[in-house]
Design an enzyme around this catalytic site. Structure first.
Site, PDB file in Angstrom:
ATOM      1  CD  GLU A 104      -2.523   1.535   2.540  1.00  0.00           C
ATOM      2  OE1 GLU A 104      -2.603   0.600   3.340  1.00  0.00           O
ATOM      3  OE2 GLU A 104      -3.114   2.613   2.676  1.00  0.00           O
ATOM      4  CG  ASP A 170       7.741   8.804  14.438  1.00  0.00           C
ATOM      5  OD1 ASP A 170       8.744   9.536  14.338  1.00  0.00           O
ATOM      6  OD2 ASP A 170       6.585   9.211  14.283  1.00  0.00           O
ATOM      7  CG  ASP A 172       8.054  14.302  16.609  1.00  0.00           C
ATOM      8  OD1 ASP A 172       8.679  15.359  16.778  1.00  0.00           O
ATOM      9  OD2 ASP A 172       7.096  14.186  15.831  1.00  0.00           O
ATOM     10  N   GLY A 222      12.755  15.074   8.046  1.00  0.00           N
ATOM     11  CA  GLY A 222      12.580  16.313   7.320  1.00  0.00           C
ATOM     12  C   GLY A 222      12.439  17.537   8.203  1.00  0.00           C
ATOM     13  NE  ARG A 223       8.912  21.890  10.505  1.00  0.00           N
ATOM     14  CZ  ARG A 223       7.788  22.521  10.209  1.00  0.00           C
ATOM     15  NH1 ARG A 223       6.654  22.087  10.686  1.00  0.00           N
ATOM     16  NH2 ARG A 223       7.789  23.571   9.430  1.00  0.00           N
TER      17      ARG A 223
END
Lengths: 474, 504
Positions: A104, A170, A172, A222-223
């Site tokens: 997917e 992940d 963050d 990316g950030r």
């Protein structure tokens, strides 16, 4: 093959006409996969076709717009995105398999529409649709039992199930807001990136040494964060229970804003935790105590006191710190031991104090994972090499051998890359691709090495054995 | 009687080809022997039983399983569950140890064996039923394994032949310090005699999750005392596989019209108390459930929702899971989608319409099943979270406010929150603290409920308005609200219903 982009329009695709088209391709795809060469040809042509565009393009680039500008995205996807490596990474073989075809993809368009359950028989069709729709980002989901586009045609919905996906992590930096002092929310700087460096070190070593995983790729998001993709064959097939087990094994900092102490671990420390402490302790001294200086303010130092076990000691620490405002965190940390030795509290339990200090080190340094991403087989995660629409930075893989040197603010932006193509003055080699002319090159090279190593391990051992037997007969 | 193997021909109908060989063949019916108290249920039973036995034994086992499931929904600890189940087990499904010298050993074990396989048939049909059946059967197995006599337990585990490779002496020495760290929380000095097993970590995921084993290169080193846990995992794994095989063989059973009705009936009676929270039963007649009235209604909310509401009002924001937990609760009390969107839009007053529509609107609609995948829409979105779910799934991380305050707050913050919502009675606060320390979060919540509604509960009991069944332990936030609202609006409600009656 030269201009595949221009043919169907965007509306076709939404109306599902393109569905028919893909089914047709599916039929041909099946035929192709028996024969190695026809399916290889388009892939070799793709880069050629884009580089043959190159001479005419410099005039088109001109002033470069925002990262989410359709023209910028089109040029990025057309000339810079490493489609072939992405395909090989997900396909695990040179010729298309169901690993890729039943995978997917989810596309986020500029209009904020979110298209799920996209799938593509070949890398070219994926590229084609991306170039048509120009999504600001796209995500990668699991491999399903059947083609995700056909999911509604299944007789019973339970036959459509996710089969395999990389194990993902992940991290963050927003989850560090209560302990970082340099930035907050979406902002980051090189100071707080050290949290990420620590996190990657700890998680990476645990995955490799404890679980024996080999193919682990870290990607800058990316950030303000990083993703990990664990791609070993066995790992991809793990069910939710096993993913949950790994997540639980690695998760240490728990509890919400009101939970009080966030680290509560059994003693003696599990080998994973003592190893993590060994890795983190030097960072705690330099990156936390002196750079972040987390307890400089009164309310923050009050939090430090709330984590210490002895009220007598706390009282004398509080008195000392109140008398000298602005005392640095490193000194405050040293004060704890100094006052403990001087006998400020009669009831002091030295062992409990040491354990509390270990817990504090963990609370301020141990990776804070967004654990839900890792627990579920069918969680979607942003693809590597996508452009972050806010910052324009490309989500590049992080080379863990040079982890300390990685600077998120030095990661090239899409605008920078496009102008680098223009400015490139070197020899135009045959079949040279545009990304080779830019600072994206080291990242793509790293990705390629990673993918090749993965494909080498994936090779069907049975086929190899047959070949060996053949050669022995002759 | 029951087949889990597709290829096997019904022994009754099996044709013995050569009658001269008959005397050497194994008898088709083998009287099962039960050397151990526990059973891994690997071999299906083959002897005849009566239809009455078939039904009665299944019902007895079902009663036990349903009760076990209820214990887990009420968040009872292992000891409490064991204590609660003991009399029930003795009544419905007794199982004595070898040493008890009971004359009914074989009969008991036969009943256990047969009833398990009957229920397998009843619960193999859908994935949902299979999962639930595996879960409760595993609970029963663990319960029995834990109260087995150690010697018999070891003998049973030995008999399973689970091919657990013992770690060699040499290997153990090379990682001695790591292993010591794991056995250290037992008495020191014993670790030398302790034996270790080496298995793929994937076979003991629950031990890995709790960091109870040492891991190296994908192998888990398991101390022998964790064997029970491994046996339980193995039990679950085999049962899951066997149930899938049963499900595939199930269509062949259709021809038998004696058993199918019984089996259907059995699976229908196995209803989860919380799985399907019924929205029609949760709505409160006559209440003004609207966006602007939520502030007012929030005094009837359980603490978890009051906390979310307070933080929402303080920060004009909630993080994702908190939003979801609160949205589903509001949906459960009868706030419709339009009102819910109005509520969130007004509450997030620091952001622009554009941001709200882009980032948040979709999730609210998704929770109501207005958008999303087919299964989401068909099911009308997600069900409101039960206490069980809030307590056990997705504990709050840094900066998150969802979850159960009784569980996820520390004592100081919990006390402060309770005082802030007006509970200052020292006795109640002390009780809550004790409940929290003994992990009885339901008890704490119900204690607060009873304190807040002391007067009303006394009144309804005295006047017999509510039966004691209607006042049993609350295990769902929406039930808390419903009961709280009904009790607090007792007078108004009654007059209203009387009026209706008079008019009618």
């Amino acid at each position: 093959m030269a201009e595949p982009v221009a043919l169907p329009t965007t509306t076709d695709c939404v109306n599902g006409e393109e569905k028919k088209e893909v089914k047709l391709e599916d039929l041909f795809g099946d035929v192709d996969s028996d024969d190695e060469f026809p399916s290889l040809r388009p892939k070799q042509q793709t880069p050629q076709s884009s580089s043959s565009d190159a001479p005419s393009s410099p005039t088109e680039i001109g002033p470069i717009g925002k990262a989410s500008d359709p023209e910028v995205l089109r040029m990025f996807y057309q000339r810079l995105f490493p489609w072939r490596h992405l395909f090989q990474w997900l396909n695990h073989a040179p010729t298309p398999t169901n690993d890729f075809a039943h995978r997917e993809f989810a596309l986020t368009l500029r209009s904020d529409a979110y298209l799920r359950y996209r799938s593509f028989p070949t890398s070219d069709l994926l590229r084609k649709e991306i170039l048509q729709l120009l999504p600001v980002r796209f995500e990668i989901g699991p491999v399903y039992t059947t083609n995700p586009r056909d999911r509604k045609q299944m007789k019973n919905s339970s036959a459509f199930k996710p089969l395999a996906k990389e194990l993902c992590f992940d991290i963050d930096l927003t989850d560090y807001d209560d302990i970082r002092t340099c930035c907050d929310q979406a902002n980051i700087c090189i100071k707080c990136w050290s949290f990420m460096t620590m996190a990657i070190k700890v998680i990476d070593v645990a995955l490799r040494e404890d679980f024996g995983f080999k193919h682990i790729m870290w990607v800058y998001s990316g950030r303000r964060g990083a993703h990990a993709w664990v791609c070993d064959k066995k790992t991809r097939a793990m069910d939710d229970q096993k993913r949950r087990a790994i997540a639980g094994y690695l998760e240490v900092v728990r509890g919400g804003a009101q939970g009080g102490k966030k680290v509560n671990v059994r003693r003696p420390l599990h080998p994973h935790l003592s190893r993590s402490l060994d890795i983190l302790a030097p960072h705690f001294q330099s990156d936390i105590l002196s750079i972040q200086d987390p307890w400089a303010l009164d309310d923050r130092s009050e939090h430090l006191l709330s984590l210490l076990p002895d009220s007598g000691l706390n009282a004398s620490l509080r008195a000392k710190w109140n008398s000298s405002p602005g005392r640095a965190s490193a000194q405050k940390w040293a004060d704890i031991d100094a006052l403990a030795k001087s006998g400020a509290s009669k009831s002091l339990d030295a062992k409990a104090l040491l354990e509390a200090k270990q817990d504090i080190v963990l609370e301020y340094t141990y990776p804070r994972l967004d654990i839900e991403v890792s627990k579920k087989l069918n969680h979607l995660l942003k693809s590597p090499f996508v452009v972050h629409p806010g910052t324009g930075r490309v989500c590049v893989p992080i080379d863990t051998r040079k982890l300390e040197n990685f600077d998120p603010l030095a990661v090239p932006t899409v605008q920078q890359l496009l102008s680098e193509i223009d400015e490139w003055k070197g020899e135009e080699g045959k079949g040279m691709q545009d990304w080779e002319k830019t600072s994206l090159k080291p990242y793509v090279d790293y990705f390629r090495t990673f993918v090749l190593a993965l494909m080498k391990d994936e090779k069907d051992p049975r086929v190899k054995r047959e070949r060996d037997e053949d050669s022995m007969e002759f | 009687m029951l087949r889990s193997d597709n290829n096997r021909i019904d022994p009754k109908r099996r044709n013995v080809l050569d009658h001269r060989k008959k005397q050497f063949a194994d008898p088709a019916y083998k009287e099962s022997s039960y050397p151990h108290r526990l059973n891994f249920y690997a071999v299906p039973p083959t002897a005849d039983i009566t239809l009455e036995q078939f039904e009665q034994w299944a019902i007895d086992r079902l009663r036990i399983l349903a009760e076990l499931e209820a214990c887990s929904f009420r968040n009872k600890s292992a000891q409490e569950t064991a204590a609660h189940m003991k009399p029930l087990l003795e009544k419905y499904l007794p199982l004595d140890s070898n040493s008890s010298a009971s004359s009914r050993l074989t009969a008991e074990r036969q009943k256990d064996h047969y009833s398990h396989f009957i229920l397998r048939l009843a619960f193999a049909s859908t994935e949902d039923l299979r999962r639930r059946f595996t879960r409760v059967e595993t609970m029963l197995f663990r319960l029995r394994l834990n109260d087995d006599i150690p010697r018999e337990r070891n003998a049973f585990i030995q008999s399973l032949n689970l091919d657990w490779e013992p770690a060699s002496e040499e290997e153990r020495r090379s990682i001695a310090s790591e292993l010591a760290a794991l056995s250290g929380f037992r008495k020191a000095g014993r670790d030398e005699e302790e034996s270790w097993f080496k298995v793929d970590w994937e076979r003991v995921p629950d031990l890995v999750e709790g960091r109870r084993v040492f891991l190296k290169a994908g192998k888990a080193y398991v101390p022998s005392r964790e064997q029970t846990s491994m046996a339980v995992t193995e039990f679950t794994k085999r049962l899951e596989r066997a149930l899938e095989l049963t499900a595939r063989a199930l269509p062949r059973l259709d021809e038998d019209d004696r058993l199918t009705p019984i089996l259907d009936h059995l699976s229908k009676n196995f209803i989860t108390p919380d799985a399907s929270y019924n929205s029609s039963s949760s709505s409160v007649p006559g209440a003004d459930i609207s966006a602007r009235n939520v502030d007012n209604l929030s005094q009837n909310f359980p603490l978890c929702m009051q906390n979310l509401h307070r933080l929402l009002r303080r920060d004009a924001h909630l993080k994702h899971v908190g939003r979801l937990q609160y949205t589903l609760f509001l949906k459960g009390i009868g706030l419709n989608l339009e009102e819910c969107l109005v509520f969130w839009r007004a509450s997030f007053n620091k952001i622009t319409d554009d941001t709200f529509n882009k980032e948040y609107r979709y999730y609210v609609r998704h929770a109501y099943g207005d958008v999303g995948g087919d299964s989401i829409r068909r099911g009308g979105g997600y069900s409101p979270y039960s206490c069980q779910k809030i307590l056990t799934e997705h504990p709050p991380g840094p900066g998150e406010a969802h979850g159960c305050p009784y569980r996820h707050f520390n004592v100081e913050n919990l006390t402060a929150l309770l005082q802030a919502v007006g509970i200052t009675d020292q006795g109640v606060l002390r009780g809550v603290k004790e409940d929290k320390e003994s992990q009885k979060f339901h008890m704490a919540c119900n204690r607060v409920f009873e304190y807040v509604h002391k007067k009303e509960i006394k009144r309804v009991k005295d006047e017999g308005i509510m039966t004691s069944a209607q006042l049993e332990t609350i295990v769902h936030p929406n039930e808390y609200f419903k009961r709280s609202y009904l009790l607090k609006n007792l007078g108004k409600d009654m007059t209203k219903s009387e009026n209706v009656k008079m008019e009618g």
